[in-house]
Design an enzyme around this catalytic site. Sequence first.
Site, PDB file in Angstrom:
ATOM      1  CB  SER A  54      19.769   2.312 -15.723  1.00 44.30           C
ATOM      2  OG  SER A  54      20.449   3.294 -15.001  1.00 44.30           O
TER       3      SER A  54
ATOM      4  CE  LYS B 282      20.514   6.129 -16.300  1.00 36.69           C
ATOM      5  NZ  LYS B 282      21.710   5.695 -15.550  1.00 36.69           N
TER       6      LYS B 282
ATOM      7  CE1 TYR C  67      18.801   9.637 -15.262  1.00 36.70           C
ATOM      8  CE2 TYR C  67      18.428  10.183 -12.956  1.00 36.70           C
ATOM      9  CZ  TYR C  67      19.011   9.381 -13.919  1.00 36.70           C
ATOM     10  OH  TYR C  67      19.780   8.305 -13.539  1.00 36.70           O
TER      11      TYR C  67
ATOM     12  CE1 TYR D  46      23.874   0.609 -13.937  1.00 38.35           C
ATOM     13  CE2 TYR D  46      23.329  -1.659 -13.448  1.00 38.35           C
ATOM     14  CZ  TYR D  46      22.956  -0.344 -13.554  1.00 38.35           C
ATOM     15  OH  TYR D  46      21.669   0.031 -13.290  1.00 38.35           O
TER      16      TYR D  46
ATOM     17  CB  VAL E 262      19.367   0.299  -9.339  1.00 35.16           C
ATOM     18  CG1 VAL E 262      20.802   0.628  -9.680  1.00 35.16           C
ATOM     19  CG2 VAL E 262      18.471   1.503  -9.505  1.00 35.16           C
TER      20      VAL E 262
HETATM   21  N1  GLU Z   1      17.372   6.368 -11.172  1.00 33.11           N
HETATM   22  C1  GLU Z   1      18.583   5.675 -10.834  1.00 33.11           C
HETATM   23  C2  GLU Z   1      19.648   6.666 -10.432  1.00 33.11           C
HETATM   24  O1  GLU Z   1      19.634   7.758 -10.921  1.00 33.11           O
HETATM   25  C3  GLU Z   1      19.000   4.857 -12.019  1.00 33.11           C
HETATM   26  C4  GLU Z   1      20.191   4.018 -11.722  1.00 33.11           C
HETATM   27  C5  GLU Z   1      20.228   2.721 -12.468  1.00 33.11           C
HETATM   28  O2  GLU Z   1      19.226   2.035 -12.653  1.00 33.11           O
HETATM   29  O3  GLU Z   1      21.351   2.378 -12.863  1.00 33.11           O
HETATM   30  O4  GLU Z   1      20.487   6.375  -9.641  1.00 33.11           O
END
Ligand code: GLU
Length: 315
Positions: free
Chosen positions: A69, A72, A199, A251, A269
Amino acid sequence: MKLEDLQAINAFLPEALHMCRATAVSGEVASYIPELSKKPKEALGICIIDRSNGCVTAGDVDLPFTLQSISKVFTLILALMDNGEEAVFAKVGKEPTGDDFNSMLKLELVEPGIPFNPLINAGAIVISSLIAGNSPQEKADRILQFFRKISHNHAIHVDMDVYASESASAHRNRSLAYFLKDNGVLTDEVDVEEVLDVYFRHCSIEVTCKDIARMALLLACDGTDPVTGENIIPRRYVQIAKTFMITCGMYNASGEFAIGVGLPAKSGVSGGILTLLPGRYGIAVVGPALNSKGNSVAGVHLLETLSAKFNWSMF
Ligand code: GLU
Protein backbone atom coordinates in the site's frame (compact mmCIF):
# COMPACT_ATOMS: atom_id res chain seq x y z
CA MET A 1 11.66 22.69 19.95
CA LYS A 2 15.22 21.62 19.28
CA LEU A 3 15.53 18.99 16.59
CA GLU A 4 18.47 16.69 17.07
CA ASP A 5 20.81 16.00 14.17
CA LEU A 6 21.41 12.67 12.54
CA GLN A 7 24.38 11.83 14.79
CA ALA A 8 22.28 11.93 17.92
CA ILE A 9 19.66 9.74 16.28
CA ASN A 10 22.37 7.36 15.09
CA ALA A 11 23.75 7.01 18.61
CA PHE A 12 20.33 6.12 19.97
CA LEU A 13 19.26 3.69 17.23
CA PRO A 14 20.93 0.47 18.47
CA GLU A 15 19.25 0.72 21.87
CA ALA A 16 15.88 1.68 20.36
CA LEU A 17 16.06 -1.12 17.84
CA HIS A 18 16.92 -3.69 20.46
CA MET A 19 13.97 -2.60 22.60
CA CYS A 20 11.45 -2.50 19.77
CA ARG A 21 12.49 -5.65 17.93
CA ALA A 22 11.30 -7.65 20.94
CA THR A 23 7.73 -6.46 20.36
CA ALA A 24 7.55 -8.22 16.97
CA VAL A 25 6.66 -11.52 18.66
CA SER A 26 3.15 -10.26 19.29
CA GLY A 27 2.51 -9.73 15.56
CA GLU A 28 1.91 -11.91 12.50
CA VAL A 29 3.45 -11.71 9.06
CA ALA A 30 0.70 -11.19 6.42
CA SER A 31 -0.27 -14.44 4.72
CA TYR A 32 -3.40 -13.61 2.69
CA ILE A 33 -0.92 -12.99 -0.12
CA PRO A 34 0.95 -16.28 0.42
CA GLU A 35 4.31 -15.06 -0.89
CA LEU A 36 4.48 -12.32 1.79
CA SER A 37 4.49 -14.89 4.59
CA LYS A 38 8.08 -15.89 3.73
CA LYS A 39 9.60 -12.80 5.40
CA PRO A 40 11.29 -13.10 8.82
CA LYS A 41 8.92 -12.14 11.62
CA GLU A 42 11.53 -10.66 13.93
CA ALA A 43 13.28 -8.46 11.33
CA LEU A 44 13.43 -4.72 11.98
CA GLY A 45 15.34 -2.10 10.02
CA ILE A 46 15.34 1.66 9.65
CA CYS A 47 16.85 4.25 7.31
CA ILE A 48 16.77 8.03 7.74
CA ILE A 49 18.04 10.39 5.03
CA ASP A 50 18.45 14.14 5.43
CA ARG A 51 18.41 16.97 2.87
CA SER A 52 22.14 16.88 2.30
CA ASN A 53 22.11 13.14 1.64
CA GLY A 54 23.30 12.24 5.15
CA CYS A 55 22.03 8.76 5.89
CA VAL A 56 21.78 6.65 9.02
CA THR A 57 20.66 3.04 9.04
CA ALA A 58 20.23 0.31 11.61
CA GLY A 59 19.09 -3.29 11.81
CA ASP A 60 17.77 -5.28 8.85
CA VAL A 61 17.85 -2.29 6.58
CA ASP A 62 18.80 -4.30 3.49
CA LEU A 63 15.81 -6.65 3.77
CA PRO A 64 13.96 -6.37 0.44
CA PHE A 65 10.19 -6.04 0.68
CA THR A 66 7.35 -5.05 -1.64
CA LEU A 67 5.76 -1.63 -1.46
CA GLN A 68 2.18 -2.89 -1.18
CA SER A 69 0.00 0.00 0.00
CA ILE A 70 2.94 2.39 0.26
CA SER A 71 2.81 2.52 -3.55
CA LYS A 72 -0.66 4.09 -3.35
CA VAL A 73 0.73 7.43 -2.18
CA PHE A 74 2.83 7.72 -5.31
CA THR A 75 0.30 6.38 -7.80
CA LEU A 76 -2.06 9.02 -6.41
CA ILE A 77 0.58 11.67 -7.08
CA LEU A 78 1.17 10.37 -10.62
CA ALA A 79 -2.58 10.31 -11.30
CA LEU A 80 -2.82 13.91 -10.07
CA MET A 81 0.07 14.89 -12.33
CA ASP A 82 -1.58 13.09 -15.27
CA ASN A 83 -5.16 14.30 -14.77
CA GLY A 84 -5.30 17.23 -12.32
CA GLU A 85 -7.16 17.50 -9.04
CA GLU A 86 -10.68 17.88 -10.34
CA ALA A 87 -10.67 14.76 -12.51
CA VAL A 88 -9.11 12.61 -9.75
CA PHE A 89 -11.52 13.73 -7.05
CA ALA A 90 -14.50 13.15 -9.29
CA LYS A 91 -13.62 9.45 -8.89
CA VAL A 92 -12.32 9.14 -5.31
CA GLY A 93 -13.23 10.92 -2.09
CA LYS A 94 -11.11 12.63 0.56
CA GLU A 95 -12.32 10.99 3.75
CA PRO A 96 -11.19 8.14 6.00
CA THR A 97 -13.57 5.19 6.17
CA GLY A 98 -13.13 3.59 9.57
CA ASP A 99 -13.50 0.28 7.69
CA ASP A 100 -10.87 -2.25 6.65
CA PHE A 101 -8.59 -1.31 3.76
CA ASN A 102 -10.25 -3.88 1.48
CA SER A 103 -13.85 -3.30 2.57
CA MET A 104 -16.66 -2.88 0.06
CA LEU A 105 -19.25 -1.86 2.62
CA LYS A 106 -19.45 1.86 1.92
CA LEU A 107 -19.35 1.48 -1.87
CA GLU A 108 -22.91 0.26 -1.66
CA LEU A 109 -24.12 2.08 1.43
CA VAL A 110 -23.12 5.64 0.60
CA GLU A 111 -24.01 7.75 -2.45
CA PRO A 112 -22.25 8.33 -4.78
CA GLY A 113 -20.55 4.93 -4.77
CA ILE A 114 -17.04 6.25 -5.26
CA PRO A 115 -14.30 4.98 -2.93
CA PHE A 116 -13.88 7.13 0.17
CA ASN A 117 -10.19 7.84 -0.43
CA PRO A 118 -7.27 6.83 -2.69
CA LEU A 119 -5.40 4.85 -0.02
CA ILE A 120 -7.95 2.08 0.49
CA ASN A 121 -7.87 -0.71 -2.08
CA ALA A 122 -11.01 0.39 -3.94
CA GLY A 123 -9.63 3.92 -4.23
CA ALA A 124 -6.18 2.77 -5.32
CA ILE A 125 -7.69 0.52 -8.00
CA VAL A 126 -9.59 3.53 -9.39
CA ILE A 127 -6.36 5.54 -9.26
CA SER A 128 -4.61 2.80 -11.29
CA SER A 129 -7.26 3.29 -13.97
CA LEU A 130 -6.38 7.00 -14.14
CA ILE A 131 -2.68 6.56 -14.87
CA ALA A 132 -1.93 7.76 -18.40
CA GLY A 133 -0.85 5.16 -20.95
CA ASN A 134 -2.17 3.35 -24.00
CA SER A 135 -1.96 -0.11 -22.53
CA PRO A 136 -1.71 -1.70 -19.07
CA GLN A 137 1.97 -2.38 -19.81
CA GLU A 138 2.59 1.28 -20.58
CA LYS A 139 0.77 2.39 -17.42
CA ALA A 140 2.66 -0.07 -15.22
CA ASP A 141 5.89 0.96 -16.87
CA ARG A 142 5.23 4.67 -16.31
CA ILE A 143 4.61 3.94 -12.63
CA LEU A 144 7.83 1.93 -12.36
CA GLN A 145 9.85 4.64 -14.13
CA PHE A 146 8.38 7.31 -11.83
CA PHE A 147 9.21 5.23 -8.74
CA ARG A 148 12.75 4.67 -10.05
CA LYS A 149 13.23 8.40 -10.49
CA ILE A 150 11.95 9.39 -7.06
CA SER A 151 13.82 6.59 -5.27
CA HIS A 152 17.09 7.40 -7.11
CA ASN A 153 17.29 3.70 -7.86
CA HIS A 154 16.98 2.62 -11.46
CA ALA A 155 17.23 -1.02 -10.51
CA ILE A 156 13.98 -1.35 -8.58
CA HIS A 157 11.61 -3.81 -10.24
CA VAL A 158 8.45 -5.84 -9.77
CA ASP A 159 8.94 -8.95 -7.61
CA MET A 160 7.28 -11.41 -10.00
CA ASP A 161 6.71 -14.04 -7.29
CA VAL A 162 4.77 -11.58 -5.13
CA TYR A 163 2.94 -10.28 -8.21
CA ALA A 164 1.86 -13.80 -9.21
CA SER A 165 0.89 -14.65 -5.64
CA GLU A 166 -1.09 -11.44 -5.28
CA SER A 167 -2.87 -11.88 -8.59
CA ALA A 168 -3.78 -15.48 -7.83
CA SER A 169 -5.20 -14.69 -4.39
CA ALA A 170 -6.93 -11.36 -5.12
CA HIS A 171 -10.55 -12.48 -4.92
CA ARG A 172 -11.44 -9.54 -2.73
CA ASN A 173 -9.74 -6.96 -4.96
CA ARG A 174 -11.43 -8.50 -7.99
CA SER A 175 -14.79 -8.19 -6.26
CA LEU A 176 -14.10 -4.54 -5.48
CA ALA A 177 -13.04 -3.79 -9.03
CA TYR A 178 -16.03 -5.52 -10.64
CA PHE A 179 -18.30 -3.69 -8.22
CA LEU A 180 -16.70 -0.39 -9.26
CA LYS A 181 -17.25 -1.35 -12.88
CA ASP A 182 -20.88 -2.21 -12.23
CA ASN A 183 -21.60 1.16 -10.60
CA GLY A 184 -19.80 3.05 -13.36
CA VAL A 185 -16.83 4.37 -11.37
CA LEU A 186 -14.68 2.27 -13.69
CA THR A 187 -16.15 3.33 -17.02
CA ASP A 188 -17.20 1.22 -20.01
CA GLU A 189 -13.90 1.47 -21.83
CA VAL A 190 -11.96 0.26 -18.75
CA ASP A 191 -11.02 -3.42 -18.72
CA VAL A 192 -11.22 -4.57 -15.11
CA GLU A 193 -8.54 -7.25 -15.35
CA GLU A 194 -6.16 -4.79 -17.00
CA VAL A 195 -6.64 -2.22 -14.25
CA LEU A 196 -6.11 -4.89 -11.61
CA ASP A 197 -2.93 -5.96 -13.34
CA VAL A 198 -1.54 -2.41 -13.11
CA TYR A 199 -2.53 -2.33 -9.43
CA PHE A 200 -0.95 -5.72 -8.60
CA ARG A 201 2.26 -4.69 -10.33
CA HIS A 202 2.73 -1.44 -8.44
CA CYS A 203 1.96 -3.14 -5.12
CA SER A 204 4.62 -5.76 -5.95
CA ILE A 205 7.52 -3.39 -6.63
CA GLU A 206 10.41 -4.53 -4.47
CA VAL A 207 12.40 -1.97 -2.50
CA THR A 208 14.59 -1.58 0.54
CA CYS A 209 14.31 1.02 3.30
CA LYS A 210 16.84 3.24 1.55
CA ASP A 211 14.67 3.46 -1.58
CA ILE A 212 11.56 4.55 0.27
CA ALA A 213 13.44 6.87 2.64
CA ARG A 214 14.46 8.76 -0.51
CA MET A 215 10.89 8.80 -1.76
CA ALA A 216 9.84 10.12 1.65
CA LEU A 217 12.55 12.80 1.60
CA LEU A 218 11.10 14.14 -1.65
CA LEU A 219 7.75 14.55 0.11
CA ALA A 220 9.51 16.12 3.10
CA CYS A 221 10.98 18.67 0.65
CA ASP A 222 7.60 19.47 -0.96
CA GLY A 223 8.43 17.66 -4.19
CA THR A 224 11.75 19.36 -4.93
CA ASP A 225 14.85 17.17 -4.93
CA PRO A 226 16.99 18.70 -2.15
CA VAL A 227 20.24 17.75 -3.87
CA THR A 228 19.59 18.72 -7.51
CA GLY A 229 16.95 21.41 -6.85
CA GLU A 230 14.71 19.86 -9.51
CA ASN A 231 10.99 20.19 -8.85
CA ILE A 232 9.67 16.69 -9.52
CA ILE A 233 6.20 16.85 -7.97
CA PRO A 234 4.06 20.00 -7.75
CA ARG A 235 3.92 21.18 -4.15
CA ARG A 236 0.11 21.08 -4.12
CA TYR A 237 0.09 17.35 -4.92
CA VAL A 238 2.62 16.64 -2.18
CA GLN A 239 0.37 18.56 0.21
CA ILE A 240 -2.61 16.41 -0.83
CA ALA A 241 -0.60 13.18 -0.46
CA LYS A 242 0.72 14.13 2.99
CA THR A 243 -2.75 15.04 4.18
CA PHE A 244 -4.09 11.62 3.18
CA MET A 245 -1.10 10.04 4.94
CA ILE A 246 -2.11 11.78 8.17
CA THR A 247 -5.83 10.98 7.91
CA CYS A 248 -5.72 7.46 6.45
CA GLY A 249 -2.12 6.34 5.88
CA MET A 250 -1.98 3.91 8.80
CA TYR A 251 -5.29 2.10 8.19
CA ASN A 252 -7.68 2.30 11.11
CA ALA A 253 -4.85 3.27 13.43
CA SER A 254 -4.17 6.58 11.67
CA GLY A 255 -5.49 8.61 14.61
CA GLU A 256 -3.46 6.56 17.06
CA PHE A 257 -0.33 7.03 14.93
CA ALA A 258 -0.96 10.78 14.62
CA ILE A 259 -1.12 10.99 18.41
CA GLY A 260 1.77 8.60 19.08
CA VAL A 261 4.19 9.71 16.34
CA GLY A 262 2.67 12.85 14.80
CA LEU A 263 4.06 12.51 11.26
CA PRO A 264 2.49 11.78 7.85
CA ALA A 265 3.04 8.08 7.12
CA LYS A 266 1.95 5.19 4.95
CA SER A 267 2.30 1.56 5.79
CA GLY A 268 1.92 -1.59 3.73
CA VAL A 269 1.03 -5.19 4.55
CA SER A 270 4.62 -6.21 3.81
CA GLY A 271 5.59 -4.43 7.05
CA GLY A 272 7.08 -1.30 5.52
CA ILE A 273 6.33 2.19 6.82
CA LEU A 274 7.27 5.35 4.94
CA THR A 275 7.23 8.53 6.98
CA LEU A 276 8.89 11.92 7.01
CA LEU A 277 9.81 14.89 9.12
CA PRO A 278 8.75 17.92 7.04
CA GLY A 279 11.70 19.85 5.66
CA ARG A 280 14.20 17.49 7.30
CA TYR A 281 14.10 13.73 6.94
CA GLY A 282 12.81 10.92 4.79
CA ILE A 283 12.28 7.91 7.04
CA ALA A 284 11.64 4.25 6.24
CA VAL A 285 11.10 1.29 8.51
CA VAL A 286 10.57 -2.39 7.79
CA GLY A 287 9.30 -5.01 10.24
CA PRO A 288 7.17 -7.75 8.66
CA ALA A 289 5.19 -8.76 11.77
CA LEU A 290 1.92 -6.82 11.73
CA ASN A 291 -0.44 -5.83 14.53
CA SER A 292 -4.20 -6.33 14.35
CA LYS A 293 -4.60 -3.06 12.43
CA GLY A 294 -2.17 -4.20 9.70
CA ASN A 295 0.80 -2.02 10.69
CA SER A 296 4.30 -3.26 11.54
CA VAL A 297 4.27 -3.87 15.32
CA ALA A 298 7.94 -3.21 15.92
CA GLY A 299 8.03 -0.49 13.24
CA VAL A 300 5.30 1.56 14.90
CA HIS A 301 6.94 1.03 18.27
CA LEU A 302 10.28 2.23 16.92
CA LEU A 303 8.75 5.37 15.38
CA GLU A 304 6.90 6.14 18.61
CA THR A 305 10.13 5.75 20.55
CA LEU A 306 12.11 8.02 18.21
CA SER A 307 9.35 10.61 18.01
CA ALA A 308 9.13 10.83 21.80
CA LYS A 309 12.91 11.01 22.23
CA PHE A 310 13.55 13.61 19.51
CA ASN A 311 10.29 15.53 19.73
CA TRP A 312 9.28 14.76 16.13
CA SER A 313 5.53 15.32 16.33
CA MET A 314 4.20 18.04 14.02
CA PHE A 315 1.37 18.74 16.41
N1 GLU B 1 -1.62 -5.36 -2.46
C1 GLU B 1 -2.28 -5.37 -1.18
C2 GLU B 1 -3.75 -5.67 -1.37
O1 GLU B 1 -4.29 -5.32 -2.38
C3 GLU B 1 -2.06 -4.04 -0.53
C4 GLU B 1 -2.62 -3.99 0.84
C5 GLU B 1 -1.86 -3.11 1.78
O2 GLU B 1 -0.64 -3.04 1.79
O3 GLU B 1 -2.57 -2.46 2.57
O4 GLU B 1 -4.37 -6.24 -0.53
